[in-house]
Design a protein around this motif. Structure first.
Motif, PDB file in Angstrom:
ATOM      1  N   ASN A 265      47.389  61.758  20.839  1.00 60.11           N
ATOM      2  CA  ASN A 265      47.557  61.660  22.292  1.00 60.11           C
ATOM      3  C   ASN A 265      49.027  61.653  22.693  1.00 60.11           C
ATOM      4  O   ASN A 265      49.496  60.724  23.376  1.00 60.11           O
ATOM      5  N   PRO A 266      49.819  62.653  22.269  1.00 57.76           N
ATOM      6  CA  PRO A 266      51.243  62.659  22.626  1.00 57.76           C
ATOM      7  C   PRO A 266      51.484  62.665  24.130  1.00 57.76           C
ATOM      8  O   PRO A 266      52.469  62.085  24.607  1.00 57.76           O
ATOM      9  N   GLU A 267      50.584  63.293  24.899  1.00 60.18           N
ATOM     10  CA  GLU A 267      50.767  63.353  26.351  1.00 60.18           C
ATOM     11  C   GLU A 267      50.685  61.975  26.994  1.00 60.18           C
ATOM     12  O   GLU A 267      51.267  61.735  28.051  1.00 60.18           O
ATOM     13  N   GLU A 268      49.966  61.048  26.354  1.00 58.66           N
ATOM     14  CA  GLU A 268      49.784  59.714  26.915  1.00 58.66           C
ATOM     15  C   GLU A 268      50.908  58.757  26.543  1.00 58.66           C
ATOM     16  O   GLU A 268      51.196  57.818  27.298  1.00 58.66           O
ATOM     17  N   VAL A 269      51.544  58.961  25.386  1.00 56.03           N
ATOM     18  CA  VAL A 269      52.498  57.965  24.892  1.00 56.03           C
ATOM     19  C   VAL A 269      53.946  58.429  24.942  1.00 56.03           C
ATOM     20  O   VAL A 269      54.865  57.597  24.852  1.00 56.03           O
ATOM     21  N   LEU A 270      54.184  59.725  25.081  1.00 53.17           N
ATOM     22  CA  LEU A 270      55.547  60.241  25.157  1.00 53.17           C
ATOM     23  C   LEU A 270      55.911  60.545  26.606  1.00 53.17           C
ATOM     24  O   LEU A 270      55.047  60.905  27.410  1.00 53.17           O
ATOM     25  N   SER A 271      57.178  60.413  26.916  1.00 52.35           N
ATOM     26  CA  SER A 271      57.647  60.825  28.245  1.00 52.35           C
ATOM     27  C   SER A 271      57.599  62.344  28.316  1.00 52.35           C
ATOM     28  O   SER A 271      57.487  63.043  27.301  1.00 52.35           O
ATOM     29  N   ALA A 272      57.706  62.870  29.528  1.00 51.31           N
ATOM     30  CA  ALA A 272      57.678  64.327  29.689  1.00 51.31           C
ATOM     31  C   ALA A 272      58.830  64.977  28.926  1.00 51.31           C
ATOM     32  O   ALA A 272      58.668  66.041  28.301  1.00 51.31           O
TER      33      ALA A 272
END
Length: 776
Positions: A265-272
């Protein structure tokens, strides 16, 4: 022909060596005996060739885990569901689970079985080791239930937990159960130490967590041992079962997490911004891309988030799972092309690791994957991670390493190379034992030794002048020369080894390097080693499987080598005991008589005769003719017609080949070698000729088969030899090189004076020329 030609004269060198003592006990048929019953009997699971048998099996354990890190009180709490698949032909009535965290409990056996003593000066850490601690670091089993929610009966014995099954688990059946657990995390930089834990940074008030051995893990059940449920005392590491993992890790929202497996889930835990950089890194092959910068990490260090995030990772066919978490982390990554697929090499490190880590870590990870893949098998996992953690420990796809510069960013070459070496070593452990999954609790050398050998090759491929400290034969000499009571065979159980690093890391690595370079040669060794590596990928090999495969794939009988290097403690100490120089006697009768006359005159020249020329006025024979006979006038050095005729007849009797050999002026050197140390090895002799040239001859170790104590070998040389050197390139780990020369040549031994100290592992403590240069 030999009888006619070898009317040989011994010259010079033979006279200066005393005669060797006679051996009165058996001196053969020991070191060259086959291993035989020392190895397990081949069967349908493991063949005599060293390959897995047609009925080979191994168990599988799949995990679904939820864990939460409490950064306020340094603890974790988790729940896991384990699905255990019985692939064995056996019916199981209970399961064994490892609780390795209990090794750090206040009632741990580790401090109890560790020797201690009082010295005139004691450090706080030494005293803490004696006092141990009263902290609560036990792994708390909060509940354990089957798939229907029914409690299961368990028995906890130190670091092992037995789970009694409600009904027998038959071959081919599956059993699922769940465990809730928690424990307090310890300070791994403190006196308890160890692989997992936290490090606290007082300057910014933050923690860096390296979480390993952090959940109840299935023990191995195997065809060769049954349950591997030996207690974990600290040295003997792990025997683990392969499986698939889905792990949800909840941490403070400003933490960066790295773990075994692939982030789901990189989209959930990393900033844009981080996500964009991450996607760029996946397409970048020439240099690391920084995903979270040092400036960004330093900004996060100054404030602590109250919210939380959950990071989800999945990993397939791994034997363990580890993770790291901190708001201090800088993160960089790059892609590595291996066998047509892209693998992500990446690093996590605090600002304390820079500039070293930003420059080197991920590049070293990438190099290690390429080097190890070339020498064994293509790295099969999607990720390889290096974490700076003042540590040195390995887990699937992730490892914790040390190497920090000084506060001003300068560092010594010792820190630089130490950091590169530990990263190579720990990343390399992905191959041994994370994939070639040996039992570390019994045979540390099967992963540490093989991996240290691979590390040596990777280091040399990194830099031609790399200061490798393990691998070259001569660097194991101090250990091999230790007193007998400080030595044990490589095959010793991990917990019983005194000099752990030398025995389990350096000696097997050296042995393998000697096999590759000196005994087998690179072509045969490399093929056999790759065969072993590929045969036992994602399986559980034993030493027998390694020994048998290396012989099976090379047609080289190595039982003598395994017996000496792995089952014994004898050192290599081979001495040139004597050299005699011979030449074929091709002299004419006149030359022979002239040489005999010269020899006689030398023999009969002594001090009494010189004094008697003046002190004895007349001898009896000189004064009385009646005392004289034929021999007083006979000259034995006069060439007679009979001498000439016999010589002509001798020449006429020779064939053309014999005449050519007689006139070749060949030199024959009879060399006697003594096996002082006991460990048989090849004889590598360098001949230094009178014209300034040199030549090396290699005699296989099998020359010792019929006499393991002393052997004699004749070498025929056209040129005249002025010096002999045994093992000139220091290939065999000979512990006494002074006896490797003829005539003898002695070298002074040298020692270094150093100042000891302590501190965070991997921190710069020695000479730092970089710092000195900046001050100028």
């Amino acid at each position: 022909m030999i009888k006619k030609l070898l009317a040989i004269t011994a010259l010079g060198l033979a006279a200066i060596t005393p005669a060797l003592s006679q051996h009165t006990e058996q001196n053969h048929a020991v070191r060259f005996e086959q291993l035989g019953t020392m190895l397990r009997t081949p069967n349908v699971y493991r063949t005599a060739s060293g390959a897995p048998g047609h009925l080979y099996w191994q168990q599988q354990a799949n995990y679904v885990i939820d864990v939460e890190l409490n950064d306020d009180n340094q603890s974790i709490k988790g729940s896991e569901t384990v699905t255990y698949i019985n692939n064995s032909p056996d019916q199981l009535t209970y399961l064994w689970i490892q609780l390795d965290q209990n090794n750090r409990s206040k009632d741990s056996d580790t401090p109890k079985v560790t020797e201690s003593s009082i010295t005139p000066r004691m450090s706080l850490r030494q005293l803490e080791g004696i006092l141990w601690h009263s902290e609560d670091y036990d792994l708390k089993i909060l509940s354990i239930k089957d798939a229907s929610g029914n409690p299961l009966n368990v028995a906890i014995n130190k670091t092992m937990m037995r789970v009694d099954l409600p009904q027998p688990l038959k071959a081919g059946e599956t059993f699922s159960f769940s465990i809730d657990w928690s424990f307090n995390i310890h300070d791994r930089v403190g006196f308890i130490g160890g692989r997992p834990g936290y490090e606290f940074f007082p300057k910014d008030g933050n923690y860096l967590y390296t979480m390993a051995e952090w959940f109840p893990r299935m023990a191995v059940y195997s065809d060769f041992e049954g349950w591997q449920n030996k207690q974990f005392l600290g040295s003997g590491e792990f025997a683990l079962t392969f499986g698939n993992y889905e792990v949800r890790i909840t941490v403070p929202a400003d933490h960066m997490v790295g773990a075994t497996g692939v982030l789901q889930n990189p989209e959930e835990v990393l900033s844009a911004t981080e996500l964009q950089r991450w996607n760029t890194a996946k397409k970048t092959f020439d240099k690391p891309v920084i995903i979270r910068t040092q400036a960004e990490a330093e900004a996060l260090e100054k404030k602590k988030a109250t919210a939380k995030k959950t990071w989800i990772f999945k990993a397939e066919n791994v034997r363990d799972f580890a993770w790291t978490s901190s708001r201090k982390f800088i993160w960089d990554a790059m892609a590595v092309k291996l066998a047509g697929k892209d693998v992500m090499a990446m690093s996590y490190y605090g600002k304390e690791g820079n500039p070293l880590w930003e420059q080197y870590s991920t590049r070293v990870v990438a190099h290690t994957l390429k080097s190890y893949s070339a020498h064994s098998f293509d790295y099969p996992y999607p990720v390889a991670i290096s974490v700076e953690a003042s540590n040195g420990m390995e887990y699937p796809m992730i490892c914790f390493n040390y190497g920090r510069p000084d506060a001003d960013g300068t560092y010594s070459d010792a820190i630089k190379y130490g950091m590169i070496s530990v990263i190579i070593h720990e990343v390399g452990h992905n191959f041994f034992p994370m994939i070639v999954n040996s039992d570390e609790r019994q045979w540390t050398w099967m992963d540490e030794g093989l991996n240290t050998f691979m590390q040596f090759m990777a280091e040399q491929e990194w830099d031609r002048n790399y200061p490798s400290r393990r691998g070259p034969a001569h660097k194991i000499v101090p250990y091999m020369a230790s007193e007998k009571h400080l030595l044990e065979p490589i095959m010793t159980n991990s917990e019983n080894i005194i000099q752990f690093g030398a025995n389990a890391y350096a000696k097997p690595a050296t042995a393998l390097n000697i096999l590759r370079e000196t005994v087998m040669g690179r072509e045969l060794f490399d093929f056999a080693f790759k065969e072993y590596s590929r045969r036992w990928m994602f399986k559980h090999p034993t030493p027998d499987d390694f020994f048998r495969t290396m012989e099976d794939a090379s047609a080289v009988d190595l039982d003598w080598f395994w017996r000496g290097w792995f089952y014994g403690t004898e050192p290599v100490d081979i001495s040139i005991e004597n050299v005699s120089w011979y030449k074929l006697d091709n002299r004419t009768p006149a030359q022979k008589k002239a040489d005999a006359k010269s020899a006689f005159e030398r023999e009969e020249t002594y001090i009494s005769k010189e004094f008697n020329k003046t002190d004895v006025e007349r001898t009896v024979v000189e004064a009385d003719p009646a005392t004289r006979d034929f021999y007083n006038s006979f000259n034995p050095f006069t060439v007679t017609p009979e001498d000439e005729t016999a010589y002509r007849n001798f020449l006429a009797s020779l064939s053309d080949k014999e005449k050519a050999l007689l006139n070749s002026n060949m030199n024959f050197y009879e060399m006697t070698f003594k096996n002082v140390g006991g460990l048989v090895m090849p004889l590598i002799i360098e001949f230094h000729y009178s014209d300034g040239t040199t030549e090396i001859e290699r005699i296989p170790a099998e020359i010792w088969r019929k006499n393991e104590s002393q052997v004699t070998k004749v070498f025929a040389k056209q040129k005249e030899v002025v010096r002999f050197v045994l093992d000139p390139k220091r290939e065999t780990a000979d512990i006494d090189e002074s006896s490797n020369y003829w005539p003898r040549q002695y070298q002074p031994s040298r020692f270094e004076l150093f100042k000891g100290g302590g501190g965070v592992r991997g921190a710069s403590m020695g000479d730092n020329p970089m710092k000195k240069a900046q001050k100028k």
